[in-house]
Design a protein around this motif. Sequence first.
Motif, PDB file in Angstrom:
ATOM      1  N   VAL A  25      59.957  49.471  16.723  1.00 43.48           N
ATOM      2  CA  VAL A  25      61.236  48.942  17.187  1.00 43.48           C
ATOM      3  C   VAL A  25      61.428  49.323  18.652  1.00 43.48           C
ATOM      4  CG1 VAL A  25      62.296  48.982  14.895  1.00 43.48           C
ATOM      5  CG2 VAL A  25      62.471  50.995  16.384  1.00 43.48           C
ATOM      6  N   SER A  26      62.567  48.914  19.213  1.00 41.34           N
ATOM      7  CA  SER A  26      62.873  49.265  20.594  1.00 41.34           C
ATOM      8  C   SER A  26      63.295  50.721  20.698  1.00 41.34           C
ATOM      9  CB  SER A  26      63.990  48.357  21.125  1.00 41.34           C
ATOM     10  OG  SER A  26      65.192  48.582  20.398  1.00 41.34           O
ATOM     11  N   GLU A  65      65.978  51.876  22.089  1.00 40.86           N
ATOM     12  CA  GLU A  65      67.403  51.991  21.781  1.00 40.86           C
ATOM     13  C   GLU A  65      67.643  52.043  20.282  1.00 40.86           C
ATOM     14  OE1 GLU A  65      71.586  49.595  22.723  1.00 40.86           O
ATOM     15  OE2 GLU A  65      69.646  48.771  23.328  1.00 40.86           O
ATOM     16  N   ALA A  66      66.920  51.215  19.527  1.00 39.21           N
ATOM     17  CA  ALA A  66      67.089  51.218  18.068  1.00 39.21           C
ATOM     18  C   ALA A  66      66.634  52.534  17.462  1.00 39.21           C
ATOM     19  CB  ALA A  66      66.317  50.052  17.459  1.00 39.21           C
ATOM     20  N   GLU A 104      64.391  41.856  11.072  1.00 43.92           N
ATOM     21  CA  GLU A 104      65.714  42.398  11.374  1.00 43.92           C
ATOM     22  C   GLU A 104      65.946  43.646  10.555  1.00 43.92           C
ATOM     23  OE1 GLU A 104      70.052  40.842  10.285  1.00 43.92           O
ATOM     24  OE2 GLU A 104      69.112  39.605  11.851  1.00 43.92           O
ATOM     25  N   TYR A 158      74.050  49.931  13.910  1.00 46.44           N
ATOM     26  CA  TYR A 158      73.196  49.164  14.833  1.00 46.44           C
ATOM     27  C   TYR A 158      72.428  48.119  14.051  1.00 46.44           C
ATOM     28  CZ  TYR A 158      70.064  48.331  18.797  1.00 46.44           C
ATOM     29  OH  TYR A 158      69.372  47.750  19.846  1.00 46.44           O
ATOM     30  N   TRP A 218      68.983  45.809  14.651  1.00 44.57           N
ATOM     31  CA  TRP A 218      67.815  45.525  15.502  1.00 44.57           C
ATOM     32  C   TRP A 218      67.185  44.214  15.057  1.00 44.57           C
ATOM     33  CZ3 TRP A 218      62.740  44.843  13.874  1.00 44.57           C
ATOM     34  CH2 TRP A 218      61.788  44.692  14.904  1.00 44.57           C
ATOM     35  N   ARG A 219      66.860  43.351  16.010  1.00 43.30           N
ATOM     36  CA  ARG A 219      66.197  42.074  15.731  1.00 43.30           C
ATOM     37  C   ARG A 219      64.885  42.007  16.512  1.00 43.30           C
ATOM     38  NH1 ARG A 219      71.637  40.892  16.003  1.00 43.30           N
ATOM     39  NH2 ARG A 219      72.493  39.882  14.107  1.00 43.30           N
TER      40      ARG A 219
END
Length: 512
Positions: free
Chosen positions: A250-251, A253-254, A275, A281, A283-284
């Motif tokens: 994931v990113s 931030e996630a 997703e 939060y 995340w996609r």
Amino acid sequence: MPDAGEVIYRPAPRRALWWCAAVCAAGAGLAAVLAAYLARLMAAAALPLALVAFACLYAATARVSADAYGLRSRTLLRRRNLPWSHVADLRTYVQYGRNQDIHRVSVLLRDGHTRRLPLPMSGSSADRPEFEAKLDALRALHRRYGDPVSSGRTPVISYRTAGRGAAVSWAVCVLLLAGAGLAAWYVPGLASEKQAWRAAVPCTAAVPAAERGECLSTRHAEISRTEVSRREGSSRLYFAGGRPLERLGVSREAAGTFRPGDRVELTVWRHQVREVAGDRYVWRAHFTGAGDVAAVAAGCALAAGYPGARLLLRRRGRRLPDDEVLPSALPFAAALAGTAAWLLPLCYLHPTDPLGSPGTLVWAASGAAATLGMFARAWQSTRVRSPGDAPATGADRSGELFLAARFLDHTDYNPHGFGTHVVVGGGPPAVTPHPGPGRFAARTIPVERLTVTNVRRARGSDGDGVPRSWHIAEMDDAGEPVRLAAAPADLARVLDELGCGRLPQNAGRTRP
């Protein structure tokens, strides 16, 4: 010692090269033995040492000799014998290195092919006089026993001249066009994938198992731990019990927002998690946009236009002598940049159907017309201008006019090449180190000593400091050759002020 009719060249630090080759070969062998029996990490040191040993051995075994029969060159991998009857000319070939230019001897054969000799070679300005003396000795033998096409001056082949090879430009152009084609091939698939994702609906009980990949299915999971990396895109979420999967990239931030123990809902589409939704939060997964890839394809195609323009200019100047400087391809680069200003946004916003609406059609048509005008202007500005094409300007001679012009040789009125401009009008012509105003530090040009012998285009021997579009006036300064470089119109004005407005009859008129 060779006699007067024979020259032999070997590398100067020959003993040092042999010692270096022996030491590196021994080190490579020792590293290979240690890698086989003790530490495999030593294999990483064996290959560089072997390469250095080979390079030193290759340099140490190089040899070039010349006599009444021709040229003979020998290296570790190849031997060549060239009779003087097969040699058309000997030139200086400039190879551009990281810190210093490397000068080598290029042999032009009668059939048009070229060969570069391993020796002599110059890698710095300190040994440049020795290199030129060795090249002069080879050219003297060629004049004595052969029939060179150039007499007197030594042609210099650099990256700016017509005689430089075009293999690199061809390779770069083909690679960029291949990259553009590959990127364009992915555009329809990416567009359809993103459209299918947006149109996907949750799965129902009526959907067959074989078709559940095209609808949205959900899974519940619990995050066991997170891994936040310093690099973007390499952070991970780990799920308890390895269900429905062990980990997910994931990113950053996630990964920094989710906490161990959070219960999340995973949305699966086409057998991949697209997703992750939690209380704090969502995340996609990022879908590569078709517009991004289409813009990359257009950018690669436009980038291929610059080496293509260089090939076009080389083809356009095919009748020029090999050591004459070709026009710069920067006007074509400006036209390509102007094309990118309208083409890249069009490809980004309308990747699959750029001409599908009246607005985009007008956009593309007006941009194509602008591109056509820019390329026509670039074609006109890069034409090969022969000496005499630009007449002297009829400017007012009452005031001072500073013209960008440089004497390329050391003289008493241009010591160590300090002058960058020539001032005419309002007094005698003078050399100045500034564009004015005022004649501060100006040195008067002795007009009575100068006689123009030829006006020509720039050559490789004039140096890289002379712009491609400038012309060179060859003068006789009381028996000493002097060169004056300037733009064609400025050079005509300066020669007119010096009393040499009419070009000599032997001025070059080559026009491809």
